[in-house]
Design an enzyme around this catalytic site. Sequence first.
Site, PDB file in Angstrom:
ATOM      1  N   CYS A 180     -23.735  44.262 -35.875  1.00  0.00           N
ATOM      2  CA  CYS A 180     -22.098  44.282 -35.943  1.00  0.00           C
ATOM      3  C   CYS A 180     -21.617  45.511 -36.220  1.00  0.00           C
ATOM      4  O   CYS A 180     -20.352  45.693 -35.832  1.00  0.00           O
ATOM      5  CB  CYS A 180     -21.434  43.184 -36.859  1.00  0.00           C
ATOM      6  SG  CYS A 180     -21.771  41.601 -36.273  1.00  0.00           S
TER       7      CYS A 180
ATOM      8  N   ASP B 265     -21.483  36.633 -28.332  1.00  0.00           N
ATOM      9  CA  ASP B 265     -21.834  37.832 -29.357  1.00  0.00           C
ATOM     10  C   ASP B 265     -23.282  38.319 -29.322  1.00  0.00           C
ATOM     11  O   ASP B 265     -24.389  37.515 -29.039  1.00  0.00           O
ATOM     12  CB  ASP B 265     -21.906  37.393 -30.742  1.00  0.00           C
ATOM     13  CG  ASP B 265     -20.866  38.042 -31.884  1.00  0.00           C
ATOM     14  OD1 ASP B 265     -21.336  39.203 -31.839  1.00  0.00           O
ATOM     15  OD2 ASP B 265     -20.021  37.559 -32.294  1.00  0.00           O
TER      16      ASP B 265
ATOM     17  N   ASP C  36     -19.570  32.186 -35.251  1.00  0.00           N
ATOM     18  CA  ASP C  36     -18.021  32.006 -34.721  1.00  0.00           C
ATOM     19  C   ASP C  36     -17.535  30.662 -34.455  1.00  0.00           C
ATOM     20  O   ASP C  36     -16.504  30.373 -34.595  1.00  0.00           O
ATOM     21  CB  ASP C  36     -17.775  33.074 -33.503  1.00  0.00           C
ATOM     22  CG  ASP C  36     -17.730  34.543 -34.018  1.00  0.00           C
ATOM     23  OD1 ASP C  36     -17.104  34.672 -35.070  1.00  0.00           O
ATOM     24  OD2 ASP C  36     -18.127  35.249 -33.194  1.00  0.00           O
TER      25      ASP C  36
ATOM     26  N   HIS D  60     -29.256  34.784 -19.554  1.00  0.00           N
ATOM     27  CA  HIS D  60     -29.204  35.692 -18.413  1.00  0.00           C
ATOM     28  C   HIS D  60     -29.778  37.061 -19.088  1.00  0.00           C
ATOM     29  O   HIS D  60     -29.690  37.572 -20.191  1.00  0.00           O
ATOM     30  CB  HIS D  60     -28.003  36.132 -17.991  1.00  0.00           C
ATOM     31  CG  HIS D  60     -27.616  37.069 -16.836  1.00  0.00           C
ATOM     32  ND1 HIS D  60     -27.920  36.696 -15.666  1.00  0.00           N
ATOM     33  CD2 HIS D  60     -27.453  38.334 -16.898  1.00  0.00           C
ATOM     34  CE1 HIS D  60     -27.737  37.938 -14.682  1.00  0.00           C
ATOM     35  NE2 HIS D  60     -27.454  38.913 -15.549  1.00  0.00           N
TER      36      HIS D  60
ATOM     37  N   ASP E   3     -15.050  34.459 -40.226  1.00  0.00           N
ATOM     38  CA  ASP E   3     -16.419  34.885 -40.705  1.00  0.00           C
ATOM     39  C   ASP E   3     -16.251  36.509 -40.822  1.00  0.00           C
ATOM     40  O   ASP E   3     -15.614  37.336 -40.165  1.00  0.00           O
ATOM     41  CB  ASP E   3     -17.629  34.560 -39.810  1.00  0.00           C
ATOM     42  CG  ASP E   3     -17.726  34.969 -38.579  1.00  0.00           C
ATOM     43  OD1 ASP E   3     -16.408  35.106 -37.977  1.00  0.00           O
ATOM     44  OD2 ASP E   3     -18.797  35.120 -37.684  1.00  0.00           O
TER      45      ASP E   3
HETATM   46 CO    CO Z   1     -16.089  36.182 -36.041  1.00  0.00          CO
HETATM   47 CO    CO Z   2     -18.035  37.542 -33.165  1.00  0.00          CO
END
Ligand code: CO
Ligand code: CO
Length: 345
Positions: free
Chosen positions: A16, A66, A89, A137, A224
């Site tokens: 992240c 994500d 999420d 994909h 989150d």
């Molecule tokens: Co989030």
């Molecule tokens: Co996210």
Amino acid sequence: MESDVKLTKLAACAGCGAKVGAGTLAQLLEGLPARRDPDLLVGFDRSDDAAVYRVSSGLALVQTVDFFPPIDDDPYFFGQIAAVNALSDVYAMGGEPKTALNLLCVPQDLPREAVHAILRGGCEKVYEAGAVLAGGHSIFDPEPKYGLSVTGFVHPDKMLTNSGAKPGDVLFLTKPLGIGVLTTAGKAGLLSPAGLETARTLMTTLNKGARDVMVRHEVHACTDVTGFGLLGHTLEMALGSDTAVELDTKGISFLEEALELARTGILPEGLYRNRRFAQDQVDAGEVPLAVQDLLYDPQTSGGLLMAVAPEAAEALFEALKPAVPTAQRVGVVTRYTGGKRIRLK
Ligand code: CO
Ligand code: CO
Ligand code: CO
């Protein structure tokens, strides 16, 4: 399974931490045409975790995507972490994941068993979440990346955005802070084996347990804690809800090794970006710098931050403890009366 390929060596920035900063993102989205649809309950004009689209009065779709470059050298753990992070999420909206699609970018010469291990890690977590893998994909790319597009269900009246917090709400966070510092140290070869184990355990733990407790109590808002760090995500919640927040840093659990590393200056790049984004709205008081650092630390696959009605807080915390032993009470939502939105004590 340990493979010979050191996956994180192929990545410019990890997990992240690779996320485009909140400030930059707002600029990139500015001026794009947005079509209105009364059934689009949460769209991209709101900085929330997932999009929510009402299908009928009793059902809404929760959609999210994500993916990121390797956060772990082991392809199997990388796959698990990326999947848990993507599924999160949907949980953050109070939803239940139903279907998932793989998104995979791999260098042409990445060994087949490594690619397979990434996908196996991801698919195991999708099944643990009770969802099904429905396709995906893949493309060739010198920098590997993996993640999921996830679709879930939620009752339209039960969805939890990050903008519903009310003054008086009690804030709970379900994972400790410092994951970004640990993984950064890991990339530099400065992390202890115990620290690696801790980081992996946290990042591969689904937020399902926390979500399942949350939806049985009166929770007003949820998000989150991921790339923007606790302060970045808290600020989004405070801005979205037009409230202020008081974080009690004595009640927040920080990973001990992360604190030690922060004191010696081992900090992820994303942390500085998060600090630049949020610091004007943060009154840090007397809180030590290393603690502040971890409050800005980008978390990959972090915990849920919930704003809970004060009368429901005690019961929710009691129910959370056995399901999510790392859950903590981190602060309270207050009325915004001008000035900085977040106060640390
Ligand atoms: Co989030
Ligand atoms: Co996210
Ligand atoms: Co939410």
